[in-house]
Design a protein around this motif. Sequence first.
Motif, PDB file in Angstrom:
ATOM      1  N   GLY A  52      -6.535 -11.201  -2.528  1.00 48.25           N
ATOM      2  CA  GLY A  52      -7.873 -11.790  -2.615  1.00 48.25           C
ATOM      3  C   GLY A  52      -7.840 -13.165  -3.254  1.00 48.25           C
TER       4      GLY A  52
ATOM      5  N   ASP B 277     -14.890  -7.300  -7.998  1.00 45.48           N
ATOM      6  CA  ASP B 277     -13.716  -6.477  -8.331  1.00 45.48           C
ATOM      7  C   ASP B 277     -14.054  -5.728  -9.611  1.00 45.48           C
ATOM      8  OD1 ASP B 277     -10.323  -6.811  -7.723  1.00 45.48           O
ATOM      9  OD2 ASP B 277     -11.036  -5.744  -9.508  1.00 45.48           O
TER      10      ASP B 277
ATOM     11  N   GLY C 250       0.824  -1.219   0.000  1.00 44.01           N
ATOM     12  CA  GLY C 250       0.000   0.000   0.000  1.00 44.01           C
ATOM     13  C   GLY C 250       0.851   1.259   0.000  1.00 44.01           C
TER      14      GLY C 250
ATOM     15  N   ASP D 125      -6.763  -6.344  11.303  1.00 45.32           N
ATOM     16  CA  ASP D 125      -5.305  -6.199  11.353  1.00 45.32           C
ATOM     17  C   ASP D 125      -4.906  -4.735  11.221  1.00 45.32           C
ATOM     18  OD1 ASP D 125      -2.592  -7.158  11.370  1.00 45.32           O
ATOM     19  OD2 ASP D 125      -2.516  -6.800   9.203  1.00 45.32           O
TER      20      ASP D 125
ATOM     21  N   HIS E 186      -1.327  -4.627  12.877  1.00 44.01           N
ATOM     22  CA  HIS E 186      -0.858  -4.533  11.475  1.00 44.01           C
ATOM     23  C   HIS E 186       0.285  -5.527  11.216  1.00 44.01           C
ATOM     24  CE1 HIS E 186      -0.592  -1.562   7.860  1.00 44.01           C
ATOM     25  NE2 HIS E 186      -0.250  -2.785   7.479  1.00 44.01           N
ATOM     26  N   LEU E 187      -0.071  -6.811  11.303  1.00 44.23           N
ATOM     27  CA  LEU E 187       0.948  -7.865  11.176  1.00 44.23           C
ATOM     28  C   LEU E 187       0.932  -8.588   9.829  1.00 44.23           C
ATOM     29  CD1 LEU E 187       0.754  -9.629  14.694  1.00 44.23           C
ATOM     30  CD2 LEU E 187       2.404  -7.916  13.892  1.00 44.23           C
ATOM     31  N   GLY E 188       0.049  -8.126   8.903  1.00 42.09           N
ATOM     32  CA  GLY E 188      -0.122  -8.861   7.640  1.00 42.09           C
ATOM     33  C   GLY E 188       1.190  -9.185   6.934  1.00 42.09           C
TER      34      GLY E 188
ATOM     35  N   THR F 120     -10.697  -6.953 -12.236  1.00 46.58           N
ATOM     36  CA  THR F 120     -10.423  -8.366 -12.555  1.00 46.58           C
ATOM     37  C   THR F 120     -11.618  -8.957 -13.305  1.00 46.58           C
ATOM     38  OG1 THR F 120      -9.094  -8.563 -10.563  1.00 46.58           O
ATOM     39  CG2 THR F 120      -9.852 -10.621 -11.530  1.00 46.58           C
TER      40      THR F 120
ATOM     41  N   CYS G  50      -7.602   1.288  -9.336  1.00 46.18           N
ATOM     42  CA  CYS G  50      -6.946   0.127  -8.738  1.00 46.18           C
ATOM     43  C   CYS G  50      -5.452   0.245  -8.884  1.00 46.18           C
ATOM     44  CB  CYS G  50      -7.379  -1.158  -9.426  1.00 46.18           C
ATOM     45  SG  CYS G  50      -6.603  -1.385 -11.016  1.00 46.18           S
TER      46      CYS G  50
ATOM     47  N   MET H  43      -8.499   4.003  -0.993  1.00 47.00           N
ATOM     48  CA  MET H  43      -8.613   5.182  -1.864  1.00 47.00           C
ATOM     49  C   MET H  43     -10.048   5.689  -1.748  1.00 47.00           C
ATOM     50  SD  MET H  43      -8.087   3.095  -5.354  1.00 47.00           S
ATOM     51  CE  MET H  43      -9.147   1.745  -5.763  1.00 47.00           C
TER      52      MET H  43
ATOM     53  N   PRO I  55      -7.099  -1.612  -2.248  1.00 49.82           N
ATOM     54  CA  PRO I  55      -6.275  -0.518  -1.715  1.00 49.82           C
ATOM     55  C   PRO I  55      -7.186   0.483  -1.009  1.00 49.82           C
ATOM     56  CG  PRO I  55      -5.972  -0.796  -4.105  1.00 49.82           C
ATOM     57  CD  PRO I  55      -7.161  -1.608  -3.716  1.00 49.82           C
TER      58      PRO I  55
ATOM     59  N   LEU J 135     -16.466   1.095   2.342  1.00 51.30           N
ATOM     60  CA  LEU J 135     -17.182   0.115   1.489  1.00 51.30           C
ATOM     61  C   LEU J 135     -18.219  -0.629   2.319  1.00 51.30           C
ATOM     62  CD1 LEU J 135     -14.652  -1.789  -0.815  1.00 51.30           C
ATOM     63  CD2 LEU J 135     -16.836  -0.792  -1.477  1.00 51.30           C
TER      64      LEU J 135
ATOM     65  N   LEU K 242     -10.347  -8.590  -5.793  1.00 53.75           N
ATOM     66  CA  LEU K 242      -9.797  -9.873  -6.256  1.00 53.75           C
ATOM     67  C   LEU K 242      -8.481  -9.637  -6.979  1.00 53.75           C
ATOM     68  CD1 LEU K 242     -13.234 -11.279  -7.414  1.00 53.75           C
ATOM     69  CD2 LEU K 242     -11.878 -12.145  -5.496  1.00 53.75           C
TER      70      LEU K 242
HETATM   71  N1  LIG Z   1      -2.218  -5.912   6.480  1.00 52.39           N
HETATM   72  C1  LIG Z   1      -1.093  -5.851   5.810  1.00 52.39           C
HETATM   73  O1  LIG Z   1      -0.008  -5.906   6.369  1.00 52.39           O
HETATM   74  C2  LIG Z   1      -1.133  -5.730   4.316  1.00 52.39           C
HETATM   75  C3  LIG Z   1      -2.124  -5.013   3.721  1.00 52.39           C
HETATM   76  N2  LIG Z   1      -2.138  -4.874   2.364  1.00 52.39           N
HETATM   77  C4  LIG Z   1      -3.241  -4.106   1.773  1.00 52.39           C
HETATM   78  O2  LIG Z   1      -3.937  -4.959   0.888  1.00 52.39           O
HETATM   79  C5  LIG Z   1      -4.276  -4.226  -0.279  1.00 52.39           C
HETATM   80  C6  LIG Z   1      -4.453  -5.186  -1.438  1.00 52.39           C
HETATM   81  O3  LIG Z   1      -3.213  -5.761  -1.793  1.00 52.39           O
HETATM   82  P1  LIG Z   1      -3.026  -6.603  -3.146  1.00 52.39           P
HETATM   83  O4  LIG Z   1      -4.036  -7.686  -3.216  1.00 52.39           O
HETATM   84  O5  LIG Z   1      -1.600  -6.953  -3.242  1.00 52.39           O
HETATM   85  O6  LIG Z   1      -3.365  -5.470  -4.214  1.00 52.39           O
HETATM   86  P2  LIG Z   1      -3.827  -5.685  -5.732  1.00 52.39           P
HETATM   87  O7  LIG Z   1      -3.606  -4.384  -6.405  1.00 52.39           O
HETATM   88  O8  LIG Z   1      -3.209  -6.910  -6.293  1.00 52.39           O
HETATM   89  O9  LIG Z   1      -5.409  -5.965  -5.588  1.00 52.39           O
HETATM   90  C7  LIG Z   1      -6.318  -4.991  -5.206  1.00 52.39           C
HETATM   91  C8  LIG Z   1      -7.606  -5.275  -5.965  1.00 52.39           C
HETATM   92  O10 LIG Z   1      -8.627  -4.405  -5.464  1.00 52.39           O
HETATM   93  C9  LIG Z   1      -9.466  -4.118  -6.568  1.00 52.39           C
HETATM   94  N3  LIG Z   1     -10.317  -2.961  -6.290  1.00 52.39           N
HETATM   95  C10 LIG Z   1     -10.072  -1.637  -6.448  1.00 52.39           C
HETATM   96  N4  LIG Z   1     -11.160  -0.912  -6.114  1.00 52.39           N
HETATM   97  C11 LIG Z   1     -12.102  -1.797  -5.722  1.00 52.39           C
HETATM   98  C12 LIG Z   1     -13.438  -1.672  -5.264  1.00 52.39           C
HETATM   99  N5  LIG Z   1     -14.027  -0.475  -5.132  1.00 52.39           N
HETATM  100  N6  LIG Z   1     -14.125  -2.798  -4.960  1.00 52.39           N
HETATM  101  C13 LIG Z   1     -13.558  -4.026  -5.096  1.00 52.39           C
HETATM  102  N7  LIG Z   1     -12.291  -4.207  -5.548  1.00 52.39           N
HETATM  103  C14 LIG Z   1     -11.579  -3.106  -5.845  1.00 52.39           C
HETATM  104  C15 LIG Z   1      -8.496  -3.888  -7.719  1.00 52.39           C
HETATM  105  O11 LIG Z   1      -9.134  -3.974  -8.972  1.00 52.39           O
HETATM  106  C16 LIG Z   1      -7.489  -4.995  -7.475  1.00 52.39           C
HETATM  107  O12 LIG Z   1      -7.805  -6.166  -8.210  1.00 52.39           O
HETATM  108  C17 LIG Z   1      -3.105  -3.244  -0.433  1.00 52.39           C
HETATM  109  O13 LIG Z   1      -3.478  -2.105  -1.177  1.00 52.39           O
HETATM  110  C18 LIG Z   1      -2.756  -2.902   0.985  1.00 52.39           C
HETATM  111  O14 LIG Z   1      -3.459  -1.749   1.395  1.00 52.39           O
HETATM  112  C19 LIG Z   1      -1.191  -5.457   1.582  1.00 52.39           C
HETATM  113  C20 LIG Z   1      -0.182  -6.191   2.123  1.00 52.39           C
HETATM  114  C21 LIG Z   1      -0.049  -6.374   3.552  1.00 52.39           C
END
Ligand SMILES: NC(=O)C1=CN([C@@H]2O[C@H](COP(=O)(O)OP(=O)(O)OC[C@H]3O[C@@H](n4cnc5c(N)ncnc54)[C@H](O)[C@@H]3O)[C@@H](O)[C@H]2O)C=CC1
Length: 339
Positions: free
Chosen positions: A157, A175, A79, A260, A283-285, A178, A326, A210, A208, A216, A153
């Motif tokens: 996801g 999504d 993120g 988390d 915040h351990l993800g 996707t 996205c 945003m 993400p 949501l 997704l």
């Molecule tokens: N807790 C933690 O330590 C961690 C948290 N994260 C969080 O997880 C988020 C997702 O990570 P990834 O899967 O790698 O990102 P990614 O970019 O691969 O997937 C995010 C998906 O969300 C979708 N999306 C965007 N707007 C949407 C909406 N309004 N409704 C439904 N889907 C929507 C996108 O199209 C995309 O497919 C990161 O942005 C970050 O904030 C990521 C890694 C570790």
Amino acid sequence: MAPISIRAVLISESVDPRCRAILEENGIRVTEKTSMKKDELIAEIKDYDGLVVRSATKVTADVINAANNLKIIGRAGTGVDNVDVDAATKKGIIVMNTPSGNTISAAELTCALLMSLSRNVPQAAMSMKQGNWDRKKFMGAELFGKVLGIVGLGRIGKEVASRMQSFGMKTIGYDPITPPEVSASWGVEQMSLEQLWPQCDYITVHTPLMPSTVGLLNDETFAKCKKGVKVVNCARGGIIDEAALLRALESGQCGGAGLDVFVEEPPKDRSLVDHPNVISCPHLGASTKEAQARCGEDIALQIVDMVKGKKLVGAVSHAQCLVQGCQTHSSSGATFSPI
Ligand SMILES: NC(=O)C1=CN([C@@H]2O[C@H](COP(=O)(O)OP(=O)(O)OC[C@H]3O[C@@H](n4cnc5c(N)ncnc54)[C@H](O)[C@@H]3O)[C@@H](O)[C@H]2O)C=CC1
Ligand SMILES: O=C(O)C(=O)COP(=O)(O)O
């Protein structure tokens, strides 16, 4: 791409030591200074060419504008909501991340929270430590045959879906980017959110943070869910509206939450953390040895590639991703802001 001169990099959070080692092997001077307050970072950043952060450093416009030489902000993780990408882009500063490095770790923690919610593992463990033996209080429910709604997704996801399918859960999702035929190939049936909310026994968010994903899950959407739905947020605080979640927990509309992440980290308001049906982590993800090794190494290698003027395979503009709503998936796994 033209080589970029990077002589000094500031690492402002706990990042795997391989990051420093790779940068130094490539002639870059590295300073590690963690836990800086905003004014300390503003004073410190002035002369660095690069900054490496995780999620706790808020790289705001004032920080960016205080930097005289900054060329790269490297996020050792996914993120970039803690970085003002627009302010960086206006100053010609590249923002890059290492999203695929912590996918599995974030997915595994999500699954751990889903399983803990179904069987009250943290609450039962705490009760045991207090000297109790209470088998009735912690009656659970099987995940087998239940419906899991996955909102977002992307990388995480998708990994959550395959793992929870192995427990016999039916996975549905939404999504905007996707394609449904792609998620169908990993066993996730896509549908509109309106169709999704009332079907789920569990909901997990993986988008993400945003403007379009803030809140949501809110009062209105909780009301559309099954009574007692359980939710997990291993993405970002605020995607599930915290005040609405507390109201839903109190009314029983939400039967439990695994959190988390929080809007404010650490959260000053402890009402959610203290709620008996909430299990939470600080915040351990991405906090595994493996994820940190990958992210630390990847961000250093990406900075070195920039110094060497290497073509960034699959590089995409982050601004373009934000317009699309996205984080675009690039073939290198990394996302970049435009120069
Ligand atoms: N807790 C933690 O330590 C961690 C948290 N994260 C969080 O997880 C988020 C997702 O990570 P990834 O899967 O790698 O990102 P990614 O970019 O691969 O997937 C995010 C998906 O969300 C979708 N999306 C965007 N707007 C949407 C909406 N309004 N409704 C439904 N889907 C929507 C996108 O199209 C995309 O497919 C990161 O942005 C970050 O904030 C990521 C890694 C570790
Ligand atoms: O990569 C992400 O998006 C995360 O949330 C992980 O954050 P962290 O690097 O552990 O501060």
